[in-house]
Design an enzyme around this catalytic site. Structure first.
Site, PDB file in Angstrom:
ATOM      1  N   GLY A 321       0.816  -1.213   0.000  1.00  0.00           N
ATOM      2  CA  GLY A 321       0.000   0.000   0.000  1.00  0.00           C
ATOM      3  C   GLY A 321       0.844   1.255   0.000  1.00  0.00           C
ATOM      4  N   SER A 322       0.183   2.395  -0.085  1.00  0.00           N
ATOM      5  CA  SER A 322       0.904   3.665  -0.175  1.00  0.00           C
ATOM      6  C   SER A 322       1.702   3.952   1.083  1.00  0.00           C
ATOM      7  CB  SER A 322      -0.072   4.810  -0.470  1.00  0.00           C
ATOM      8  OG  SER A 322      -1.168   4.767   0.431  1.00  0.00           O
ATOM      9  N   ASP A 371      -3.110 -13.251   4.058  1.00  0.00           N
ATOM     10  CA  ASP A 371      -4.247 -12.491   4.567  1.00  0.00           C
ATOM     11  C   ASP A 371      -4.082 -12.331   6.079  1.00  0.00           C
ATOM     12  OD1 ASP A 371      -6.688 -11.446   5.289  1.00  0.00           O
ATOM     13  OD2 ASP A 371      -7.860 -12.798   4.020  1.00  0.00           O
ATOM     14  N   VAL A 372      -4.120 -11.101   6.570  1.00  0.00           N
ATOM     15  CA  VAL A 372      -3.935 -10.872   8.003  1.00  0.00           C
ATOM     16  C   VAL A 372      -5.070 -11.478   8.819  1.00  0.00           C
ATOM     17  CG1 VAL A 372      -2.530  -8.796   7.725  1.00  0.00           C
ATOM     18  CG2 VAL A 372      -5.037  -8.584   7.855  1.00  0.00           C
ATOM     19  N   LYS A 397      -9.647   1.015   4.423  1.00  0.00           N
ATOM     20  CA  LYS A 397      -9.706   2.407   4.875  1.00  0.00           C
ATOM     21  C   LYS A 397     -10.731   3.270   4.147  1.00  0.00           C
ATOM     22  CE  LYS A 397      -5.909   3.740   1.809  1.00  0.00           C
ATOM     23  NZ  LYS A 397      -4.566   4.326   1.732  1.00  0.00           N
ATOM     24  N   SER A 436      -2.701   3.773  12.620  1.00  0.00           N
ATOM     25  CA  SER A 436      -4.131   4.063  12.746  1.00  0.00           C
ATOM     26  C   SER A 436      -4.465   5.374  12.024  1.00  0.00           C
ATOM     27  CB  SER A 436      -4.528   4.127  14.221  1.00  0.00           C
ATOM     28  OG  SER A 436      -5.933   4.193  14.361  1.00  0.00           O
ATOM     29  N   LYS A 439      -9.686   9.078  11.850  1.00  0.00           N
ATOM     30  CA  LYS A 439     -11.099   8.694  11.762  1.00  0.00           C
ATOM     31  C   LYS A 439     -11.512   7.796  12.926  1.00  0.00           C
ATOM     32  CE  LYS A 439     -11.568   9.250   6.765  1.00  0.00           C
ATOM     33  NZ  LYS A 439     -10.305   9.989   6.590  1.00  0.00           N
ATOM     34  N   GLY A 486      -1.699  11.835  -1.884  1.00  0.00           N
ATOM     35  CA  GLY A 486      -1.209  10.894  -2.879  1.00  0.00           C
ATOM     36  C   GLY A 486      -1.429   9.442  -2.532  1.00  0.00           C
ATOM     37  N   THR A 508     -17.820  16.547  -1.622  1.00  0.00           N
ATOM     38  CA  THR A 508     -19.029  16.089  -0.937  1.00  0.00           C
ATOM     39  C   THR A 508     -19.797  17.213  -0.257  1.00  0.00           C
ATOM     40  OG1 THR A 508     -17.665  15.560   0.981  1.00  0.00           O
ATOM     41  CG2 THR A 508     -18.109  13.777  -0.565  1.00  0.00           C
TER      42      THR A 508
END
Length: 668
Positions: A321-322, A371-372, A397, A436, A439, A486, A508
């Site tokens: 992932g990023s 897979d976790v 996420k 984490s 959110k 990004g 939104t």
């Protein structure tokens, strides 16, 4: 077009006078072959010696004795050819001649002059007449060097004018902001760029000094009124920021002024190599949204990080992932012994692995597609490789996606974290770092609540083992930060794609605001928190000022060269399920304490006992397995009392968002 006309002329010449098998063609005149350069240099030296001879003869001086004229010319030419070969003066591409080529010519000519003086001295010792008049030899040397040097300049200019100079209509009128050595280096790089992107029209001195002088034969402008007025009066279309003494506030103001009036802005990193002009020009790029949100550079405690990572085995979940991939890139700079890349995504994991291997750093790279959520799969990895440090970045996420698939959020974000944390303790991992999100604070979505539950489990697990007085228990650490520019799912790549497609940009809500960090900045702070944590902490990062998303959209449109709501429309589509107007870093009851790092704080949050949290989570996973959404959400609210679901695009927060404290930090 000038270039096509010139090419047609040379095609006719080449057709009329074909030159076969000697590596030269007028039709493809990209450079002068070495043999031709050497031949021209030889001819120049010959003409110079003859010119010097007759020049001195007119002054009744004998440069070379008549009886030794042939030997003298041959000797001079021979020595010159030797030093041409020795210094390889003919090997450079003439149209790219530089200061180094001039130095080579200087040494070749004055080495010839030195040899001539030595031979004259030897002739005198032998009682013979000097072969060359010393004054004549000096004149000959200066004349040869001058012609050799200037003919290269002429050829360079001819190539630039006839072949490499695009029509001026394709170039942007640009002003360089700055007048120091860095600005001059940038200007030189742009002037030698092929093809040229910019037509430089002058410099700006921020102190309004030296405006009566010129740099590189270009004027230094004085800002009499405003920057935009100056740019308009000089017909400037772009501003290139090359003044490294500007503060971030000054740079931000300059960019804002230019964007407001449709002036393009370019910038570049700090220039350290003054001779590599090609590298400088390639690094000149459009100002990006990251540049406008960038804050002061982060100073890391490299030695402390090194002590925790060097020669250790590191496991990174969500490595493709990023966030995970950037953590990996930064970790490898501290030379771990082994790094385990764990992810479900095969293609991006393979790309990251090849990237790390391509760095040629002596690190063992282990790729694990797993897979976790699968405890058995994970245990085989822990049992085989016994990691010392674990960075847990694997998570779902996307807020709206998890609203539609709440069970998956529980399986990955909660069960996955529980599995990794339990195995970290079982196999004596030194440090476990949970990545984490903000959110998780006063969550309004399934995703946020699931991450808060994961935080609670990690924190309670640490305190449980701490109370057991075990000497070698795992230090469980949580890091919490906001949106990352990004990253996958960030609004920045979405807005970029929408702008490229001609709009509209969709937001939104006009009042929605978010904290932002760059990916490297966030990952640097994760590493720093890993080293300073003693376990049980929730580290929160200084995210700077919150950013209004509609302002972000307008800036990105202007950076792309368009006008908001004219060429690119901004369209409001309403809040998505579970989405809040603003995010927070602390819940209503939490406090924070500072650390030795100015950008890292510790959130003091009350956490239930491990037995209670673990029991709740076991029940939550069972409910998720059954698939009852109502029971699932109810259970999550029981575990996280501050969780208030906003699962409707029409539902609004109970408070007036503009009265919330966070809005008071926004600039009008």
């Amino acid at each position: 077009m000038k270039k096509s006309t010139n090419n047609s002329i040379f095609k006719k010449i080449n057709k009329a006078f074909p030159i076969i098998n000697i590596g030269f063609s007028f039709e493809n005149l990209n450079y002068l072959p070495r043999w031709l350069v050497l031949f021209i240099d030889f001819t120049i030296v010959l003409v110079s010696i003859i010119t010097t001879y007759f020049l001195l003869l007119g002054l009744k001086l004998e440069y070379i004795p008549k009886m030794d004229l042939g030997y003298g010319i041959a000797f001079w030419l021979g020595v010159n050819v030797f030093f041409f070969w020795f210094f390889r003066t003919y090997s450079g591409i003439i149209r790219h001649s530089s200061f180094i080529d001039a130095i080579k010519l200087f040494f070749s000519q004055f080495s010839t002059f030195a040899v001539v003086l030595v031979f004259n001295f030897i002739f005198l010792l032998l009682g013979k007449q000097k072969l060359f008049l010393t004054t004549g030899a000096f004149i000959n040397t200066v004349l040869s060097f001058s012609v050799l040097f200037f003919y290269r300049i002429i050829v360079k200019q001819l190539f630039d004018h006839l072949f490499n100079e695009p029509p001026a209509i394709n170039r942007i009128n640009a002003v360089i902001y700055g007048s120091d050595a860095n600005a001059i280096a940038v200007a030189n790089a742009l002037l030698s760029e092929k093809p040229k992107r910019f037509k430089l029209i002058g410099f700006i001195d921020k102190n309004n000094q030296n405006f009566t002088k010129r740099l590189l034969n270009l004027p230094i402008f004085k800002i009499k009124k405003t920057l935009q007025y100056l740019m308009k009066s000089k017909n400037g279309e772009a501003l290139i920021i090359a003044d490294n003494s500007l503060t971030k506030e000054e740079r931000f103001i300059i960019v804002e002024q230019c964007l407001e009036f449709g002036i393009k802005v370019f910038s570049l990193p700090l220039v350290t190599d003054w001779e590599d002009q090609k590298d400088i020009s390639q690094n000149i790029k459009n100002i990006e949204i990251n540049d406008l949100l960038e804050r002061d550079p982060i100073i890391l405690d490299s030695q402390k990080i090194l002590s925790k990572i060097h020669n250790k085995t590191i496991l990174v979940t969500g490595a493709a992932g990023s966030i995970g991939s950037e953590i990996v890139r930064q970790i490898v700079t501290f030379n771990p012994e082994k790094i385990i890349l764990l992810d479900q995504a095969e293609t991006p994991l393979n790309s990251l692995s090849l990237e790390i291997i391509g760095l040629n750093i002596p690190i063992e790279v282990i790729n694990k597609i797993a897979d976790v959520r699968s405890y058995d799969e994970l245990e085989s990895i822990f049992k085989s490789h016994k990691p010392n440090v674990v960075f847990h970045a694997a998570a779902y996420k996307h807020v709206p996606m998890m609203e539609e698939n709440p069970s998956q959020a529980i399986f990955t974000n909660v069960l996955g974290t529980k599995n990794i944390a339990d195995l970290s303790y079982k196999y004596h991992v030194d440090r476990f770092v949970l990545v984490s999100t903000d959110k998780a604070v006063n969550p309004s979505s399934i995703m946020g609540a699931s991450k808060r539950i994961a935080e609670m489990y990690v924190q309670s697990k640490h305190f449980k083992h701490q109370k057991s007085n075990s000497k070698n228990f795992t230090k469980f650490i949580t890091t919490r930060f906001g949106n990352v520019l990004g990253s996958n799912g960030s609004v920045v790549p979405l807005f970029t794609k929408q702008i490229q497609e001609g709009g509209p940009i969709t937001i939104t809500h006009p009042d929605i605001i978010r904290y932002f960090m760059t990916i490297p900045e966030a990952c640097q702070l994760v590493l720093e928190a890993c080293t300073m944590g003693e376990g049980g902490e929730i580290f929160i990062f200084d995210m700077g000022k919150p950013v209004r998303i509609i302002d972000l959209a307008k800036k990105m449109i202007r950076l792309a060269g368009f006008t908001p709501n004219k060429e690119i429309e901004i369209k409001t589509i309403g809040l998505r399920p579970g989405e809040k107007l603003y995010e927070e870093l602390l819940n209503n009851s939490a406090k924070n304490i500072t650390t030795h790092h100015e950008k890292i704080m510790i959130a003091i949050e009350i956490c239930d006992e491990y037995q209670i949290v673990n029991q709740h989570i076991e029940e939550l996973i069972q409910i998720a397995t059954i698939g009852s959404i109502n029971k699932l959400v109810s259970k999550m609210k029981l575990i996280v009392p501050e969780y208030k679901s906003l699962n409707s695009v029409y539902q609004i927060l109970d408070i007036d968002v503009k009265e919330a404290p966070i809005y008071k930090n926004l600039d009008n």
